[in-house]
Design an enzyme around this catalytic site. Structure first.
Site, PDB file in Angstrom:
ATOM      1  N   LYS A  69       2.041  -3.962   6.520  1.00 52.88           N
ATOM      2  CA  LYS A  69       2.551  -3.961   5.106  1.00 52.88           C
ATOM      3  C   LYS A  69       4.194  -3.602   5.070  1.00 52.88           C
ATOM      4  O   LYS A  69       4.721  -4.266   4.482  1.00 52.88           O
ATOM      5  CB  LYS A  69       1.631  -2.832   4.417  1.00 52.88           C
ATOM      6  CG  LYS A  69       0.126  -2.949   4.313  1.00 52.88           C
ATOM      7  CD  LYS A  69       0.013  -4.270   3.197  1.00 52.88           C
ATOM      8  CE  LYS A  69      -1.557  -4.866   3.283  1.00 52.88           C
ATOM      9  NZ  LYS A  69      -1.907  -5.920   2.772  1.00 52.88           N
ATOM     10  N   SER A  71       0.790  -1.170  -0.002  1.00 54.80           N
ATOM     11  CA  SER A  71      -0.057  -0.022   0.125  1.00 54.80           C
ATOM     12  C   SER A  71       0.795   1.124   0.029  1.00 54.80           C
ATOM     13  O   SER A  71       1.965   1.218   0.710  1.00 54.80           O
ATOM     14  CB  SER A  71      -0.875  -0.061   1.201  1.00 54.80           C
ATOM     15  OG  SER A  71      -1.490   1.226   1.414  1.00 54.80           O
ATOM     16  N   TYR A 128      -2.299  -1.351  11.050  1.00 56.95           N
ATOM     17  CA  TYR A 128      -2.254  -2.004   9.689  1.00 56.95           C
ATOM     18  C   TYR A 128      -1.127  -1.626   8.636  1.00 56.95           C
ATOM     19  O   TYR A 128      -0.558  -2.470   8.124  1.00 56.95           O
ATOM     20  CB  TYR A 128      -3.626  -1.372   9.078  1.00 56.95           C
ATOM     21  CG  TYR A 128      -3.826  -1.710   7.418  1.00 56.95           C
ATOM     22  CD1 TYR A 128      -4.098  -2.939   6.815  1.00 56.95           C
ATOM     23  CD2 TYR A 128      -3.474  -0.660   6.520  1.00 56.95           C
ATOM     24  CE1 TYR A 128      -4.162  -3.032   5.704  1.00 56.95           C
ATOM     25  CE2 TYR A 128      -3.706  -0.776   5.201  1.00 56.95           C
ATOM     26  CZ  TYR A 128      -3.934  -1.977   4.792  1.00 56.95           C
ATOM     27  OH  TYR A 128      -3.895  -2.178   3.463  1.00 56.95           O
TER      28      TYR A 128
HETATM   29  P1  NAD Z   1     -11.143  -7.157   0.914  1.00 57.22           P
HETATM   30  O1  NAD Z   1     -11.430  -7.050   2.326  1.00 57.22           O
HETATM   31  O2  NAD Z   1     -12.160  -6.782   0.170  1.00 57.22           O
HETATM   32  O3  NAD Z   1     -10.339  -8.641   0.492  1.00 57.22           O
HETATM   33  C1  NAD Z   1      -9.657  -9.186   1.282  1.00 57.22           C
HETATM   34  C2  NAD Z   1     -10.253 -10.687   1.301  1.00 57.22           C
HETATM   35  O4  NAD Z   1      -9.368 -11.560   2.098  1.00 57.22           O
HETATM   36  C3  NAD Z   1     -11.565 -11.021   1.951  1.00 57.22           C
HETATM   37  O5  NAD Z   1     -12.283 -11.673   1.229  1.00 57.22           O
HETATM   38  C4  NAD Z   1     -11.541 -11.697   3.352  1.00 57.22           C
HETATM   39  O6  NAD Z   1     -12.572 -12.482   3.364  1.00 57.22           O
HETATM   40  C5  NAD Z   1     -10.087 -12.282   3.023  1.00 57.22           C
HETATM   41  N1  NAD Z   1      -9.290 -13.063   3.979  1.00 57.22           N
HETATM   42  C6  NAD Z   1      -8.906 -11.956   5.183  1.00 57.22           C
HETATM   43  N2  NAD Z   1      -8.297 -12.659   6.016  1.00 57.22           N
HETATM   44  C7  NAD Z   1      -8.229 -14.040   5.516  1.00 57.22           C
HETATM   45  C8  NAD Z   1      -7.706 -15.006   6.184  1.00 57.22           C
HETATM   46  N3  NAD Z   1      -7.052 -15.207   7.435  1.00 57.22           N
HETATM   47  N4  NAD Z   1      -7.809 -16.467   5.471  1.00 57.22           N
HETATM   48  C9  NAD Z   1      -8.511 -16.308   4.132  1.00 57.22           C
HETATM   49  N5  NAD Z   1      -8.967 -15.109   3.687  1.00 57.22           N
HETATM   50  C10 NAD Z   1      -8.992 -14.262   4.132  1.00 57.22           C
HETATM   51  O7  NAD Z   1      -9.800  -5.982   0.659  1.00 57.22           O
HETATM   52  P2  NAD Z   1      -9.320  -5.744  -0.711  1.00 57.22           P
HETATM   53  O8  NAD Z   1      -9.502  -4.284  -0.791  1.00 57.22           O
HETATM   54  O9  NAD Z   1      -9.716  -6.514  -1.733  1.00 57.22           O
HETATM   55  O10 NAD Z   1      -7.727  -5.753  -0.325  1.00 57.22           O
HETATM   56  C11 NAD Z   1      -7.042  -6.767  -0.914  1.00 57.22           C
HETATM   57  C12 NAD Z   1      -5.559  -6.362  -0.290  1.00 57.22           C
HETATM   58  O11 NAD Z   1      -5.045  -5.227  -0.745  1.00 57.22           O
HETATM   59  C13 NAD Z   1      -5.233  -6.360   1.104  1.00 57.22           C
HETATM   60  O12 NAD Z   1      -4.000  -7.209   1.525  1.00 57.22           O
HETATM   61  C14 NAD Z   1      -5.294  -4.997   1.335  1.00 57.22           C
HETATM   62  O13 NAD Z   1      -4.361  -4.746   2.824  1.00 57.22           O
HETATM   63  C15 NAD Z   1      -4.582  -4.462   0.120  1.00 57.22           C
HETATM   64  N6  NAD Z   1      -4.768  -3.082   0.099  1.00 57.22           N
HETATM   65  C16 NAD Z   1      -5.920  -2.485  -0.233  1.00 57.22           C
HETATM   66  C17 NAD Z   1      -6.185  -1.345  -0.481  1.00 57.22           C
HETATM   67  C18 NAD Z   1      -7.690  -0.783  -0.394  1.00 57.22           C
HETATM   68  O14 NAD Z   1      -7.906   0.512  -0.301  1.00 57.22           O
HETATM   69  N7  NAD Z   1      -8.582  -1.559  -1.016  1.00 57.22           N
HETATM   70  C19 NAD Z   1      -5.241  -0.688  -0.636  1.00 57.22           C
HETATM   71  C20 NAD Z   1      -3.937  -0.908  -0.502  1.00 57.22           C
HETATM   72  C21 NAD Z   1      -3.663  -2.165  -0.065  1.00 57.22           C
HETATM   73  C1  WQD Z   2      -9.715   9.401   1.249  1.00 52.90           C
HETATM   74  C2  WQD Z   2      -9.646  10.841   1.164  1.00 52.90           C
HETATM   75  C3  WQD Z   2     -10.283  11.370   3.579  1.00 52.90           C
HETATM   76  C4  WQD Z   2     -14.162   9.307   3.861  1.00 52.90           C
HETATM   77  C5  WQD Z   2      -7.072   4.301   3.237  1.00 52.90           C
HETATM   78  C6  WQD Z   2      -6.157   3.722   4.122  1.00 52.90           C
HETATM   79  C7  WQD Z   2      -4.815   3.214   3.162  1.00 52.90           C
HETATM   80  C8  WQD Z   2      -5.383   2.418   1.873  1.00 52.90           C
HETATM   81  C9  WQD Z   2      -6.509   3.412   1.132  1.00 52.90           C
HETATM   82  C10 WQD Z   2      -5.115   0.273   2.246  1.00 52.90           C
HETATM   83  C11 WQD Z   2      -9.120  11.180   2.670  1.00 52.90           C
HETATM   84  C12 WQD Z   2     -11.304  11.859   2.681  1.00 52.90           C
HETATM   85  C13 WQD Z   2     -12.856   9.870   3.368  1.00 52.90           C
HETATM   86  C14 WQD Z   2     -15.068  10.109   4.299  1.00 52.90           C
HETATM   87  C15 WQD Z   2     -13.688  12.126   3.562  1.00 52.90           C
HETATM   88  N1  WQD Z   2      -5.749   1.333   2.298  1.00 52.90           N
HETATM   89  N2  WQD Z   2     -12.815  11.384   3.113  1.00 52.90           N
HETATM   90  N3  WQD Z   2     -14.702  11.486   4.120  1.00 52.90           N
HETATM   91  O1  WQD Z   2      -7.278   7.524   3.852  1.00 52.90           O
HETATM   92  O2  WQD Z   2      -6.327   7.728   1.713  1.00 52.90           O
HETATM   93  O3  WQD Z   2      -6.362   5.460   2.658  1.00 52.90           O
HETATM   94  O4  WQD Z   2      -7.479   3.706   2.197  1.00 52.90           O
HETATM   95  O5  WQD Z   2      -3.916  -0.032   2.158  1.00 52.90           O
HETATM   96  O6  WQD Z   2      -3.920   2.650   4.128  1.00 52.90           O
HETATM   97  O7  WQD Z   2      -5.511   4.776   5.271  1.00 52.90           O
HETATM   98  O8  WQD Z   2      -8.699   6.534   1.963  1.00 52.90           O
HETATM   99  O9  WQD Z   2     -10.892   6.594   1.005  1.00 52.90           O
HETATM  100  O10 WQD Z   2     -10.498   6.667   3.397  1.00 52.90           O
HETATM  101  O11 WQD Z   2     -10.101   8.663   2.080  1.00 52.90           O
HETATM  102  O12 WQD Z   2     -13.659  13.284   3.505  1.00 52.90           O
HETATM  103  O13 WQD Z   2     -16.145  10.001   4.695  1.00 52.90           O
HETATM  104  O14 WQD Z   2     -11.209  11.142   1.646  1.00 52.90           O
HETATM  105  O15 WQD Z   2     -10.024  12.407   4.526  1.00 52.90           O
HETATM  106  O16 WQD Z   2      -8.871  12.677   2.105  1.00 52.90           O
HETATM  107  P1  WQD Z   2      -7.239   6.771   2.547  1.00 52.90           P
HETATM  108  P2  WQD Z   2      -9.852   6.856   2.295  1.00 52.90           P
END
Ligand code: NAD
Ligand code: WQD
Length: 337
Positions: free
Chosen positions: A154, A125, A150
């Protein structure tokens, strides 16, 4: 060729399964359904026509992970999405995050380390950069002290992968996502946040559909042109495609190092107000929002320098912010109808 997608029923995982199947890969999903539902399998099948092999498995159960890999010797690559991802929850319950995001990674790598060849893609991330000094953010920008358990999982995950690569045949690509949004254009799969969404775009679409009364915009006193915070919002289908390209790079031995790291973003920063305006245009309706105080732990700005992904990986985000918001809106309307 068989590919394991952990967390493949989740938001990014499900879209990646579709792109893998579009490219002819055979996919097996493991997921413990902690943040997803088996119904996602139907959505995937409606798009690709393929019934995906699925095993309900909690990757925190070490013996079950060993047994799974013993039974599936033919897996050629692993895309590891499974993790918990709610920043606030990780502050409340850090051990849940260390157990779910670190133990599971270790158990999967322990199995891969037993093999002569292994190809591994890791979901990291942009959170590892914290508030970077310079925009756009390149991959060699400093990794900063994590602001949440969290985020720390990562960073630790990346370190574990790097250490393991030195002593094992495992080849890895670490993908640092910026802000994934949107849904498949078919609206067969999309994001399914449990409870009140913490992320901006699902909160916007749920407000527009009438599930939430009002969106709170967290702060308009940031040092940005309109005072609201800036992020790099990337369409989940573009993101999914990058995983297929990264996987092929490893399978074809085109990687230049045992561990390669790429930013995945559009390269363009958008402020919260710009996202709201773009959404209002796409949905052709006004959004009810108000400006409130900043959210604790939020940074001012983060957007990617995507040169490395563009030139070395050969991937570029194609969708516009409007495309992404339009697909998110179509999905929200579909699941509430
Ligand atoms: P998500 O929660 O939609 O998907 C994760 C999936 O993993 C879910 O289906 C959950 O049921 C499964 N899971 C969790 N723990 C498990 C376990 N112990 N065993 C088996 N399955 C398990 O999340 P996502 O948004 O698709 O994110 C996927 C990956 O990307 C994650 O590693 C997340 O940290 C990373 N990531 C997400 C974002 C974001 O904003 N969505 C941003 C950066 C990184
Ligand atoms: C985006 C912008 C908020 C909600 C998070 C995690 C990051 C990554 C992605 C996994 C920000 C603003 C949000 C609301 C708002 N996940 N906001 N009102 O904070 O960039 O990142 O998700 O790795 O680790 O921290 O994403 O979508 O929460 O926010 O004004 O109700 O929207 O302040 O500026 P963020 P977000």
């Amino acid at each position: 060729m068989k590919i394991l997608v952990t967390g493949g029923l989740g938001f990014i995982g499900s879209h990646t399964v579709v792109e893998l199947q579009n490219e002819g890969f055979e996919v097996i999903i493991v997921d413990n359904l902690s943040n997803s539902s088996e119904k996602v399998l139907d959505g995937i099948e409606n798009i690709t026509g393929i019934k995906t092999e699925f095993e309900k498995l909690d990757l925190r159960e070490k013996n079950a992970v060993t047994s799974f890999f013993d039974r599936h010797q033919d897996i050629k690559g692993v895309i590891h999405f499974a993790a918990s991802k709610a920043v606030g929850e990780s502050v409340e319950n850090p051990l849940l995050y260390y157990e779910n995001n670190i133990n599971t990674l270790v158990y999967v790598l322990q199995e891969l380390q037993k093999r002569d060849e292994a190809n591994f893609i890791f979901s990291s991330s942009c959170t590892v950069y914290g508030q970077a000094e310079k925009m756009p953010i390149t991959e060699d920008s400093a990794v900063q002290a994590a602001m949440s358990p969290y985020g720390n999982t990562k960073q630790i995950g990346e370190e574990i992968i790097t250490e393991v690569a030195k002593v094992s045949p495992i080849k890895s690509i670490v993908l640092r996502y910026f802000n994934p949004i949107g849904a498949h254009p078919s609206a067969e799969i999309g994001e399914l946040p449990l409870g009140i969404p913490q992320n901006l775009v699902p909160f916007i679409t749920q407000t527009a559909i009438g599930l939430r009364e009002q969106l709170s915009v967290y702060g308009n006193d940031y040092p940005t042109p309109d005072g609201t915070a800036i992020r790099d919002y990337i369409h989940v289908v573009d993101l999914a495609k990058a995983h297929v390209i990264a996987l092929k790079r490893l399978l074809e031995n085109k990687n230049l190092e045992k561990v390669e790291t790429f930013n995945l973003g559009t390269g363009k920063g958008s402020s919260v107000l710009e996202v709201i305006n773009a959404f209002e245009k796409v949905a052709q309706q006004k959004l009810n929002y108000k400006i409130v105080d900043r959210r604790e732990g939020d940074i001012t700005s983060a957007y990617a320098n995507t040169d490395k992904a563009n030139t070395v990986l050969g991937w570029k985000a194609e969708s516009t912010l409007e495309d992404s918001l339009s697909s998110a809106w179509k999905w929200e309307q579909k699941i509430r109808s």
